[in-house]
Design an enzyme around this catalytic site. Structure first.
Site, PDB file in Angstrom:
ATOM      1  N   HIS A  17      -5.984  10.880  -8.735  1.00 17.49           N
ATOM      2  CA  HIS A  17      -6.535  10.104  -7.614  1.00 17.49           C
ATOM      3  C   HIS A  17      -8.038   9.869  -7.814  1.00 17.49           C
ATOM      4  CE1 HIS A  17      -3.229  12.066  -4.919  1.00 17.49           C
ATOM      5  NE2 HIS A  17      -2.872  10.811  -5.157  1.00 17.49           N
ATOM      6  N   LYS A  41       5.573  12.677   8.819  1.00 17.11           N
ATOM      7  CA  LYS A  41       5.731  13.171   7.451  1.00 17.11           C
ATOM      8  C   LYS A  41       5.270  14.626   7.380  1.00 17.11           C
ATOM      9  CE  LYS A  41       4.890  11.495   2.761  1.00 17.11           C
ATOM     10  NZ  LYS A  41       4.185  10.509   1.952  1.00 17.11           N
ATOM     11  N   ARG A  90       1.361   5.010 -12.521  1.00 16.68           N
ATOM     12  CA  ARG A  90       1.545   6.016 -13.565  1.00 16.68           C
ATOM     13  C   ARG A  90       2.585   5.583 -14.589  1.00 16.68           C
ATOM     14  NH1 ARG A  90       2.169  10.604  -9.269  1.00 16.68           N
ATOM     15  NH2 ARG A  90       3.352   8.835  -8.545  1.00 16.68           N
ATOM     16  N   SER A 128       0.829  14.753  -6.481  1.00 17.53           N
ATOM     17  CA  SER A 128       0.609  15.785  -5.455  1.00 17.53           C
ATOM     18  C   SER A 128       1.825  16.703  -5.363  1.00 17.53           C
ATOM     19  CB  SER A 128       0.344  15.131  -4.094  1.00 17.53           C
ATOM     20  OG  SER A 128      -0.820  14.352  -4.145  1.00 17.53           O
TER      21      SER A 128
END
Ligand code: PNS
Length: 160
Positions: A17, A41, A90, A128
């Site tokens: 990030h 979430k 990615r 993450s």
């Protein structure tokens, strides 16, 4: 002045990030890091903590501001006069989800562009979720998260 948004959940922030934010900060006048505050979430770090961790990790970048948001990202971008959302890509596996989000945001706010920066090769596998899993299972996350927030992230995740 060109303002762009680096959006995400950042639960927690990773070196990947920070790399994307740093690269964007060299390309645009102002970067707003927009941290999703989604009550539905399940997160390990609350929005306030995630904002603070990113602020610490980007403290040396003068044109970066960090804030949380809820609601639609397209609306948040319009409220802040942002011209684009910058997202890191990615692998091919990210593409479908990113493409769907980009098209949705374009539909909601036709003035808004989405710009993708390809990840650095060495950060391609970092996410993450991987950070959380490795830390919770007792592994070493020192090369996955910024050094200045490593202890804070590790202490919290090991307790969870
Ligand atoms: O780091 P993430 O979880 O991949 O980031 C996803 C994020 C926060 C960018 C995305 O979920 C988002 O923009 N949420 C806000 C709600 C919204 O605008 N939804 C419509 C476009 S997908």
């Amino acid at each position: 002045m060109k303002t762009v948004i680096c959006s995400g959940s950042f639960d927690p922030v990773t070196v990947g990030h920070v790399d994307i934010i740093t690269r964007a900060s060299k390309m645009f006048d102002k970067i707003i890091v927009a941290v999703l505050n989604n009550m539905n979430k399940r997160v390990c770090f609350n929005a306030e903590e995630r904002v603070r961790l990113i602020e610490k990790a980007t403290a040396e970048l003068p044109n970066v501001e960090v804030t949380s948001f809820d609601g639609l990202l397209a609306d948040f971008a319009a409220q802040h006069n942002a011209t684009a959302i910058v997202r890191g890509l990615r692998a091919l596996s990210d593409f479908e989800y990113e493409f769907q989000m980009a098209l949705t945001n374009k539909k909601l706010n036709p003035e808004l562009e989405t710009i993708f920066l390809t990840t650095r090769l060495e950060y391609m596998f970092i996410s993450s979720s991987i950070v959380k899993q490795v830390a919770q299972l007792g592994g070493d996350i020192s090369s996955f998260v910024p050094e200045c927030v490593h202890d804070e992230i590790l202490n919290r995740l090991r307790k969870d």
